[in-house]
Design an enzyme around this catalytic site. Structure first.
Site, PDB file in Angstrom:
ATOM      1  N   ASN A 194      54.641  14.661  82.094  1.00 33.30           N
ATOM      2  CA  ASN A 194      55.536  13.745  81.044  1.00 33.30           C
ATOM      3  C   ASN A 194      56.832  14.131  81.439  1.00 33.30           C
ATOM      4  O   ASN A 194      57.379  15.271  81.375  1.00 33.30           O
ATOM      5  CB  ASN A 194      55.090  14.073  79.785  1.00 33.30           C
ATOM      6  CG  ASN A 194      53.501  13.534  79.611  1.00 33.30           C
ATOM      7  OD1 ASN A 194      52.528  14.532  79.376  1.00 33.30           O
ATOM      8  ND2 ASN A 194      53.468  12.426  79.441  1.00 33.30           N
ATOM      9  N   GLY A 195      57.622  12.994  81.087  1.00 30.87           N
ATOM     10  CA  GLY A 195      59.351  13.158  81.508  1.00 30.87           C
ATOM     11  C   GLY A 195      59.485  13.475  82.945  1.00 30.87           C
ATOM     12  O   GLY A 195      60.593  14.299  83.020  1.00 30.87           O
ATOM     13  N   ARG A 254      54.228   9.994  99.401  1.00 29.14           N
ATOM     14  CA  ARG A 254      55.272  10.230 100.357  1.00 29.14           C
ATOM     15  C   ARG A 254      56.322  11.061  99.674  1.00 29.14           C
ATOM     16  O   ARG A 254      57.407  11.470 100.733  1.00 29.14           O
ATOM     17  CB  ARG A 254      55.886   9.003 100.992  1.00 29.14           C
ATOM     18  CG  ARG A 254      54.848   8.314 102.202  1.00 29.14           C
ATOM     19  CD  ARG A 254      55.284   7.196 102.818  1.00 29.14           C
ATOM     20  NE  ARG A 254      55.544   6.144 101.881  1.00 29.14           N
ATOM     21  CZ  ARG A 254      54.631   4.997 101.881  1.00 29.14           C
ATOM     22  NH1 ARG A 254      53.293   5.259 102.470  1.00 29.14           N
ATOM     23  NH2 ARG A 254      54.532   3.931 100.908  1.00 29.14           N
ATOM     24  N   ASP A 284      46.403  16.587  74.038  1.00 32.65           N
ATOM     25  CA  ASP A 284      46.230  15.558  72.763  1.00 32.65           C
ATOM     26  C   ASP A 284      45.368  14.518  73.321  1.00 32.65           C
ATOM     27  O   ASP A 284      45.190  13.653  72.567  1.00 32.65           O
ATOM     28  CB  ASP A 284      47.575  15.356  72.142  1.00 32.65           C
ATOM     29  CG  ASP A 284      48.331  14.465  72.984  1.00 32.65           C
ATOM     30  OD1 ASP A 284      48.115  14.672  74.245  1.00 32.65           O
ATOM     31  OD2 ASP A 284      49.456  14.149  72.483  1.00 32.65           O
ATOM     32  N   HIS A 294      49.128  12.197  75.861  1.00 30.15           N
ATOM     33  CA  HIS A 294      50.128  12.689  77.106  1.00 30.15           C
ATOM     34  C   HIS A 294      49.468  12.630  78.518  1.00 30.15           C
ATOM     35  O   HIS A 294      49.997  12.344  79.307  1.00 30.15           O
ATOM     36  CB  HIS A 294      50.649  13.872  76.602  1.00 30.15           C
ATOM     37  CG  HIS A 294      51.850  13.861  75.444  1.00 30.15           C
ATOM     38  ND1 HIS A 294      51.524  13.906  74.369  1.00 30.15           N
ATOM     39  CD2 HIS A 294      53.305  13.888  75.907  1.00 30.15           C
ATOM     40  CE1 HIS A 294      52.621  13.594  73.806  1.00 30.15           C
ATOM     41  NE2 HIS A 294      53.723  13.713  74.270  1.00 30.15           N
ATOM     42  N   ASP A 351      53.879  20.462  71.622  1.00 30.77           N
ATOM     43  CA  ASP A 351      55.187  19.455  71.559  1.00 30.77           C
ATOM     44  C   ASP A 351      55.260  18.755  70.323  1.00 30.77           C
ATOM     45  O   ASP A 351      55.602  17.481  70.369  1.00 30.77           O
ATOM     46  CB  ASP A 351      55.026  18.529  72.712  1.00 30.77           C
ATOM     47  CG  ASP A 351      56.296  17.866  72.901  1.00 30.77           C
ATOM     48  OD1 ASP A 351      57.500  18.256  72.730  1.00 30.77           O
ATOM     49  OD2 ASP A 351      56.247  16.657  73.485  1.00 30.77           O
ATOM     50  N   ILE A 355      56.642   7.640  74.208  1.00 31.42           N
ATOM     51  CA  ILE A 355      56.193   8.745  73.424  1.00 31.42           C
ATOM     52  C   ILE A 355      57.214   9.822  72.943  1.00 31.42           C
ATOM     53  O   ILE A 355      57.906  10.231  73.602  1.00 31.42           O
ATOM     54  CB  ILE A 355      55.067   9.483  74.207  1.00 31.42           C
ATOM     55  CG1 ILE A 355      53.973   8.418  74.403  1.00 31.42           C
ATOM     56  CG2 ILE A 355      54.559  10.753  73.420  1.00 31.42           C
ATOM     57  CD1 ILE A 355      52.885   8.855  75.406  1.00 31.42           C
ATOM     58  N   ALA A 356      57.291  10.112  71.617  1.00 34.99           N
ATOM     59  CA  ALA A 356      57.974  11.169  71.166  1.00 34.99           C
ATOM     60  C   ALA A 356      57.473  12.487  70.588  1.00 34.99           C
ATOM     61  O   ALA A 356      57.203  12.408  69.390  1.00 34.99           O
ATOM     62  CB  ALA A 356      58.950  10.364  70.054  1.00 34.99           C
TER      63      ALA A 356
END
Length: 364
Positions: free
Chosen positions: A204-205, A212, A232, A235, A258, A292-293
């Site tokens: 994530n992020g 490659r 969860d 994610h 998170d 997603i926060a």
């Protein structure tokens, strides 16, 4: 002498028996087949948590931080880092000063700055208005005023000055984490060489893997760095969670929440780092753009999800407690059910739902 009966999950096995407590410490594990179906595990250690129960860590408010820590303690998390999101330096400084007494009291184990030295291309729910390249003077001031309270910082290693910042953090006792990054495989490995020891919420992020250009995901898994996993089922798909955990192994895999302030609260509108967040059916997303926060996860649920994904119970417990405790340098105090360690304990029912929690031998 307090005795707790059930299936005791140690770092190497599940032992039916009694856990004997002497005040604040674990005194002994006494095997006994005639025990309850309860599952006894060490208190969870969450190194990435933004809040919960309607309280947030992200504003630097000490009362809110106490509320968030208490909420997660009620879900079995006996040790956690208070995570902030990308913020102006004035807030980072004031939060450090406000949270330092909470670290001294043991309410939190330290501060985690998730940013602001992150990639704009992979900022996710981080507020882009606050992103910037590493500033040595900011790092030096936070380390100085924190006096050990600043325990971790997430940095994108491809930014100008990032490798120097990572080395500075390592040399000053702060865990450097790689996250919210568009780094290549080589840039990621350069970050680990410079001193990074953690991957912030793997996958994530981050630039996604490609055959490659493996990017940061494979770059991190190919090193000795620990990797955070948000279990969860939002994610990460359960299959991806199990794949990453098996690839890194239990000594490098860490369950994190998170979690944001909406955890344990009704669906509705919330705020994270100055941005509006809408929570619907336990999924938190930015009102503008839909990224997603954070999450609405607690560590007891993360443990259940990890086991449901096919990971052995001993492995999942290591990911939820033993490995993160070792990362924080606390394995001689917490994170395992072993004689001489602090009696931080979560007692679970047979289905792994939470029954009750003890911290330093006192029931919560």
């Amino acid at each position: 002498m307090t005795r707790i009966s059930g299936r005791i999950v140690t770092p190497t096995a599940v032992i039916p028996g009694h856990l004997e407590l002497d005040g604040t410490e674990i005194a002994a594990i006494v095997p006994d087949l005639a025990v309850s179906d309860d599952v006894i595990v060490p208190g969870f250690v969450d190194v990435h948590c933004h809040g919960g129960g309607g309280h947030t860590f992200t504003t630097g408010d000490a009362d809110a931080a106490r509320g968030a820590a208490a909420f997660h303690l009620g879900h079995g998390t006996t040790t956690l880092l208070a995570s902030l999101v990308s913020s102006p330096f004035e807030l980072m400084r004031s939060a450090t000063e406000a949270y330092k007494p909470l670290v001294a009291e043991g309410v939190i184990a330290g501060i985690h700055f998730e940013g602001p030295y992150l990639s704009g291309a992979r900022c996710g729910a981080q507020n882009p208005a606050y992103l910037r390249d590493p500033i040595p003077a900011e790092l030096a001031e936070l380390v100085k005023i924190g006096e050990g309270a600043v325990r971790m910082m997430t940095v994108a290693p491809e930014l100008p000055g990032a490798l120097e910042a990572i080395t500075y953090l390592r040399e000053n006792g702060v865990l450097a984490a790689i996250g919210h990054t568009d780094a290549t495989f080589d840039q990621t490995q350069a970050g680990v060489t410079a001193g990074a020891t953690v991957g912030t919420h793997l996958f994530n992020g981050m630039r996604p893997p490609h055959h490659r250009e493996p990017g940061p995901v494979v770059g991190l898994l190919s090193t000795t760095a620990a990797v955070e996993l948000i279990a969860d089922n939002i994610h990460l798909h359960p299959g991806m969670l199990a794949f990453a955990a098996r690839t890194a192994g239990p000594d490098r895999s860490i369950l994190v929440t998170d979690a944001m302030d909406a955890t344990g609260m009704p669906d509705g509108r919330y705020e994270l780092g100055g941005q509006a967040v809408i929570v619907a059916d336990r999924v938190a997303r930015l009102a503008d753009g839909g990224a997603i926060a954070g999450s609405t996860l607690t560590m007891d649920v993360a443990l259940r999800n990890a086991v449901a994904a096919g990971l052995p119970l001993v492995t999942a417990v290591a990911m939820a407690a033993t490995t993160p405790a070792r990362l924080l340098g606390l394995s001689g105090q917490i994170g395992s059910l072993l004689p001489g360690l602090r009696a931080d304990i979560a007692v679970l029912k047979a289905d792994l739902s939470l029954k009750h929690v003890l911290r330093a031998g006192a029931q919560i």
